[in-house]
Design an enzyme around this catalytic site. Structure first.
Site, PDB file in Angstrom:
ATOM      1  N   LYS C  82       0.861  -1.180   0.000  1.00 52.98           N
ATOM      2  CA  LYS C  82       0.000   0.000   0.000  1.00 52.98           C
ATOM      3  C   LYS C  82       0.902   1.236   0.000  1.00 52.98           C
ATOM      4  O   LYS C  82       1.939   1.250   0.687  1.00 52.98           O
ATOM      5  CB  LYS C  82      -0.893  -0.026   1.252  1.00 52.98           C
ATOM      6  N   SER C 157      -9.799   2.202   3.026  1.00 49.95           N
ATOM      7  CA  SER C 157      -8.888   2.929   2.169  1.00 49.95           C
ATOM      8  C   SER C 157      -7.911   2.042   1.404  1.00 49.95           C
ATOM      9  O   SER C 157      -7.306   2.505   0.441  1.00 49.95           O
ATOM     10  CB  SER C 157      -8.076   3.911   3.019  1.00 49.95           C
ATOM     11  N   SER C 181     -10.108  -0.139   7.183  1.00 43.00           N
ATOM     12  CA  SER C 181      -9.492   0.049   5.863  1.00 43.00           C
ATOM     13  C   SER C 181      -8.845  -1.188   5.262  1.00 43.00           C
ATOM     14  O   SER C 181      -8.465  -1.177   4.098  1.00 43.00           O
ATOM     15  CB  SER C 181      -8.449   1.172   5.933  1.00 43.00           C
TER      16      SER C 181
END
Lengths: 500, 96, 490
Positions: C82, C157, C181
């Site tokens: 990420k 997210s 997330s």
């Protein structure tokens, strides 16, 4: 800056003092002293704290507030804060918490300063100061908390720009917040000097004010004598010498009194002392963002201190200045004043004890030499105790020759100067310069006879009642003996001879 | 709870965020809704409950040894700097 | 997309076996991943940065290590990170214009841990800006699309992580979870997600959103893969004061344990009126599977849990408003053109560099911490947080793990919830509680509703990752939901 709720809660009202110039007013002062802790590395990172490095060469990712980095607390900074707390008889918090103080400033890389707010590591201590006139006064210390220093803004040489050096960012500080217990600049200075002495005794701060290792903000207000409420205070920022503190406070007190007497009102604000103009001025730039939004720093856990840790720190504390001074008075018969002067520096006090031990007697004479010529020469040459060519053995040697009457006190000063320059022992200088005191009665009498013979007029006048001429004869004999005649013997013999 | 334009302007100033004219009414509306929503908390009975600042209870801050572990890496770190000269980060003149 | 090369196995475990047996090299495997990424990027936008060159070099190094007999179980396995994790020498954007050109000079501890285990980094995955969002629509680099239907959001997210794993572009990805997330996008994309206990993995090098809630974790195809990867990225880190100094257990060792005697608590508050009926049905079916596996199931109540969303929307913005103050245009990040003065430098750099949702949260947080509101909002929320944690602690007195849905609905359309922040925030209603209490939690694929994946959430007591992975793995041995991939990406 400390939380405002902690300041303005004065309890210790003892010893009120004349304020500035106008006796109808009383000055109220509280100090926030920032002392940089003498750790090798920063409070939350492994960067060096050395002074004077090239810009930003001692600023690592944590100090720069890079994305993703986290603070880890330096244990030595904690130990030093505990040392200070124990030295002022304060309460050491078993649980203290770091908080973020949020504001934007270019020298503050993260946009917040890690400090302590509601739960500081040290709370409720006290220091006793002795004023010039010997009056003792207790100054309350509200709290002392750990925090990180900010960087530096440089304005020179960059037109229209400010350069930011973050080497200092993250240097550990303890902020020592006093009660508003001081009633004059004089008291404030006495207190600040006391703290300065103490942190150096403890070895937790080098006390170097020029480099900013020890500096203070002063909260100053005035009120009508007898009033119970405090007046509105102004905070004067970043005072980095004792002289500036005194001047800034005195200026500010007069400014506030004049303002009120001319119908104005003091506003609570931050002011900056301008040493060139000798005045304080408002720092409006700091006023705009005065909502610091403190909250516990989620990157750090509560600092939990076990009683065993605190006791272990206590066991390492050196003898503190007050205890040492009391011992000097008690054991060596020194005056409070002398004991205070000697103990103001741990190194000087240790030097004195070393000299005294070697001489083995006459503590007052030893004190006079350490406080007098020795300290004066250190100051003159801007030297630390250990850097002088005269060490404790040398000074003890000199004092011993006074004690055993080999030399007079007056000659000793001349010898000391020679020792200071050459590093030679007292005995060597005495031999080399032939300064040994004349204690032989016959030799002194011969010199007296010679002087009397040369000055028949003065002799007649003296004998007819002009006692004052005794000094003249002492001087002449001393001159004739190169100052080496033992003064006590000379007095005695001269009196007898002159009497005829 | 409803916020005004002035509230939004004050918050934005405190947070150092320039908002466009068009953004202001959007934030007046959405922050008002958020504060109406979080206002629900008011009803929760929290007398005698201590605030929880950290998710793992009872842990203590670890103390690092006082050792210098960093070397000078200024040039690398300043590669990300929008304006740097002579080793300094540059900003418009700061007036105190 | 007919020419899409397929990966030789869907899971990390399978690929690791293939590498071990010499069926293919890491370079070959990495090439296949890079080809799939290139083919998938236009449709999904899952990546912000692809590090093809570095990946191939790392793969070669992994192959060399294997040839030299120095290979571990993960040597040569390609993964992606990420874009919230700092990666040395590689652009790290956090999904923001603010960091669009930021090249990190260091690796996050999670990244270096996985690197040391021999994994190969393929690139950096798209995400909501500064991890603030539940739909991946707030990214400066454009929304990520759901591989099950490109008109839908992947969740957020960690939307790039979930979409990339769901589309089998990468076998596994790191992710972070502040309020759901990891778990919510895992649920919406039909993959496995694990958020470990707060403090289990270091936060050093993970760009902070809300420090007391943020936790690094994984998105994988299977619980077994999560167990393989979790060890190397976990453990005490002297650079993170909040990382926990306790040994990391061998998660693989307990993966196959029997569930006989396990007590599962079904959280009553999770089955509220907001929960979609079909989704609820899938959860009930999953409960039945666990009963077949020998688990005891009982209902439990966490009465304060419905307050978790308002609590979160005070605590998280408060922390973020302070964490994001460092982005000021001075030392790194976006700086406005020709600042007139210092105030202008700050407000314009930040106004331009942050997107709308980030600014909303910074302002919310600034407000709740400001004078006069601190007690009513921030302190109050931290007290309610204590109540929520106590609810969980009570529940765990009677249960080993808690169970419920991950998200109230399946994936929704891009743009559907952009107008009202509250509607968007309520996506995380079932996931936020675990963050507030610092608990480990997972989301597992447990079937479909209307053709879209549904996620089953497990929540455990602090440091119960081993037991939770065991329960997840046994469920995945009984079902094959986790092996289903969207047909175009299969």
């Amino acid at each position: 800056m400390a939380p405002s709720r902690a300041v303005g809660v004065g309890l210790n009202m003892a010893g009120s003092d004349m304020a500035g110039t106008d006796s109808g007013w009383e000055t109220v002062i509280g100090l926030e002293i920032h002392a940089q802790l003498a750790t090798r590395s920063k409070i939350f990172s492994g960067s060096a704290t050395a002074y004077g490095a090239l810009p930003n060469t001692q600023a690592n990712l944590v100090d720069l507030g890079y994305p993703g980095v986290l603070p880890v607390l330096n244990g030595e900074a904690v130990r030093m804060a505990v040392c200070f707390g124990l030295a002022i008889g304060a309460r050491i918090a078993p649980r203290s918490v770091f908080a973020r103080k949020n504001y934007f400033y270019p020298d503050l890389p993260k946009g917040y300063q890690i400090s302590q707010y509601e739960l500081p590591i040290v709370a409720e201590g006290v220091l006793e100061v002795v004023l010039d006139d010997g009056v003792r006064k207790r100054i309350g210390i509200t709290r002392a908390h750990l925090e990180e220093d900010a960087g530096k803004s440089l304005h020179e040489g960059l037109p229209g720009l400010t350069g930011i050096d973050l080497n200092r960012a993250g240097t550990p500080l303890i902020e020592i917040v006093s009660e508003p217990d001081m009633r004059s600049a004089r008291e404030a200075i006495a207190y600040m000097k006391k703290v300065h002495t103490l942190v150096r005794y403890l070895g937790i701060c080098d006390g170097n004010m020029q480099e900013g290792s020890f500096r203070c903000d002063a909260n100053v207000s005035v009120r009508r004598r007898g009033a119970e409420q405090f007046g509105t205070r102004a905070e004067i920022k970043n005072l980095n010498s004792f002289r500036f503190v005194e001047k800034a406070i005195n200026f500010e007190v007069e400014r506030q009194i004049e303002l009120i007497e001319s119908g104005g009102k003091v506003v609570q604000e931050t002011r900056l002392y301008d040493p060139d103009k000798g005045e304080t001025r408002s720092m409006r730039s700091k006023e705009a963002a005065n909502d610091y939004r403190y909250f516990p720093d989620p990157d750090l856990l509560p600092v939990l201190l076990e009683p065993a840790f605190i006791e272990a720190v206590r066991a390492t504390l050196p003898e503190l200045p007050d205890a040492k001074a009391a011992r000097f008075v008690r054991d060596h018969g020194l005056s409070d004043y002398d004991a205070g002067v000697l103990t103001a520096s741990r190194e000087i006090a240790a030097f004195y004890e070393d000299v005294l031990q070697r001489v083995g007697s006459d503590p007052k004479l030893c004190a006079n030499w350490v406080m007098g010529d020795f300290s004066a020469f250190l100051n003159r040459d801007n030297l630390e105790v250990g850097a002088a060519k005269v060490d404790a053995a040398h000074l003890a040697g000199l004092v011993s020759r006074i004690v055993d009457a080999t030399i007079s006190g007056k000659i000793a000063k001349e010898i000391f100067e020679a020792m200071w320059e050459s590093g030679a022992s007292a005995d060597a200088v005495i031999e080399q310069k032939g300064l040994r005191q004349i204690t032989d009665t016959g030799a002194i009498e011969a010199a007296i006879d010679e002087v009397m013979a040369k000055n028949p007029g003065q002799l007649a006048d003296y004998r007819s009642g002009k006692d004052k001429l005794f000094g003249f004869f002492v001087g002449q004999v001393m001159k004739a003996t190169g100052g080496k005649a033992n003064p006590a013997q000379l007095n005695e013999l001269l009196k007898a001879k002159l009497a005829g | 709870m409803s916020l005004t334009r002035t509230d939004i302007e004050n918050i934005a100033r405190l947070a150092r965020l320039e908002l466009t004219e068009a953004e202001i009414p959007v934030y007046v509306d959405s922050l008002s809704r958020i504060f109406a929503f979080v206002g629900e908390l008011e009803r929760a009975p929290t007398e005698g409950i201590s605030p929880m600042a950290h998710p793992l209870p009872g842990l203590a801050q670890r103390l690092r040894a006082d050792e210098v572990t960093e070397t000078d890496r200024r040039d690398l770190y300043q590669r990300n700097a929008p304006a740097a000269e002579a080793g300094l980060y540059l900003v418009p003149k700061v007036i105190e | 997309m007919s020419a899409l090369p397929s990966l030789p196995a869907p899971t990390v475990a399978g690929l690791a076996r293939g590498l071990l047996n010499g069926e293919y090299s890491s370079v070959e495997l990495t090439r296949a991943c890079l080809d799939r990424i290139a083919a998938g990027q236009p449709a999904l936008n899952a990546f912000v940065t692809v590090t093809a060159e570095g990946a191939l070099a790392a793969a070669q190094a992994a192959d060399d290590a294997r040839a030299a007999g120095r290979a571990g179980p993960l040597t040569g396995v390609p993964i992606a990170h990420k874009d919230i994790f700092c990666t040395e020498g590689v652009r790290t954007t956090c999904g923001s214009k603010m960091l669009a050109d930021f090249v990190s000079p260091y690796d996050a501890t999670v990244v270096s841990g996985l690197k040391a285990a021999g994994t190969v980094m393929l690139g950096k995955l798209n995400m909501d800006e500064f991890a603030m969002g539940s739909s991946n629509e707030t990214s400066y680099f454009g929304p990520v699309r759901n591989p099950w239907d490109p008109a839908l959001v992947p969740g957020g997210s960690s939307g790039g992580s979930a979409a990339a794993v769901a589309a089998r572009l990468v076998p596994a990805a790191t992710a972070t979870d502040t309020g759901g997330s990891i778990r919510q996008p895992a649920a919406l994309c039909g993959v496995t997600g694990i958020k470990p206990t707060y403090g289990r993995a270091s936060r050093y090098g993970m760009i902070a959103f809300a420090s007391s809630l943020d936790q690094a974790g994984l998105i994988t195809v299977s619980a077994e893969d999560a167990a393989l990867l979790l060890g190397p990225m976990s453990g005490f880190d002297p650079r993170d004061s909040t990382s926990v100094d306790s040994p990391v257990p061998d998660y693989m060792a307990t993966l196959g344990d029997s569930l006989e005697g396990l007590t599962l608590g079904v959280v009553r508050e999770f089955f509220d009126k907001g929960l979609d009926g079909d989704c609820e049905q899938r959860i009930r079916e999953a409960i039945a599977v666990y009963e077949r596996l020998g688990a005891k199931v009982r209902e439990v109540s966490c009465p304060n849990l419905p307050l978790s969303v308002p609590t979160y929307y005070v605590v998280a913005p408060a922390e973020c408003s302070s964490n994001l103050a460092r982005f000021d245009g001075v030392r790194f990040g976006h700086r406005c053109d020709a600042p007139r003065n210092l105030a202008d430098l700050y407000s314009r750099s930040r106004g331009e560099g942050f997107g709308a949702e980030v600014k909303r949260r910074i302002m919310t947080g600034t407000y709740v911490l400001s004078a006069g509101y601190f007690d009513a909002y921030y302190l109050k929320a931290q007290r309610v947080r204590q109540l929520i944690s106590a609810d969980f602690a009570r529940a765990f007195a009677d249960c080993d793990l808690l169970l419920g849905p991950t998200s109230p609905t399946t994936a929704f359309a891009i743009g559907a919830k952009c107008d009202d922040p509250i509607t968007m925030y309520l996506n995380d209603i079932y996931t936020i509680g675990a963050n507030l209490a610092g608990l480990p939690a997972m989301s597992l694929p447990c079937g479909f509703a209307g053709g879209l994946p549904v996620g089953l959430q497990l929540i455990g007591p602090h440091f119960s990752e081993g037991r939770m992975l065991n329960a997840a793995h046994r469920y995945q041995q009984e079902t094959d939901w986790h092996l289903r991939a969207p047909s175009v990406w299969a």
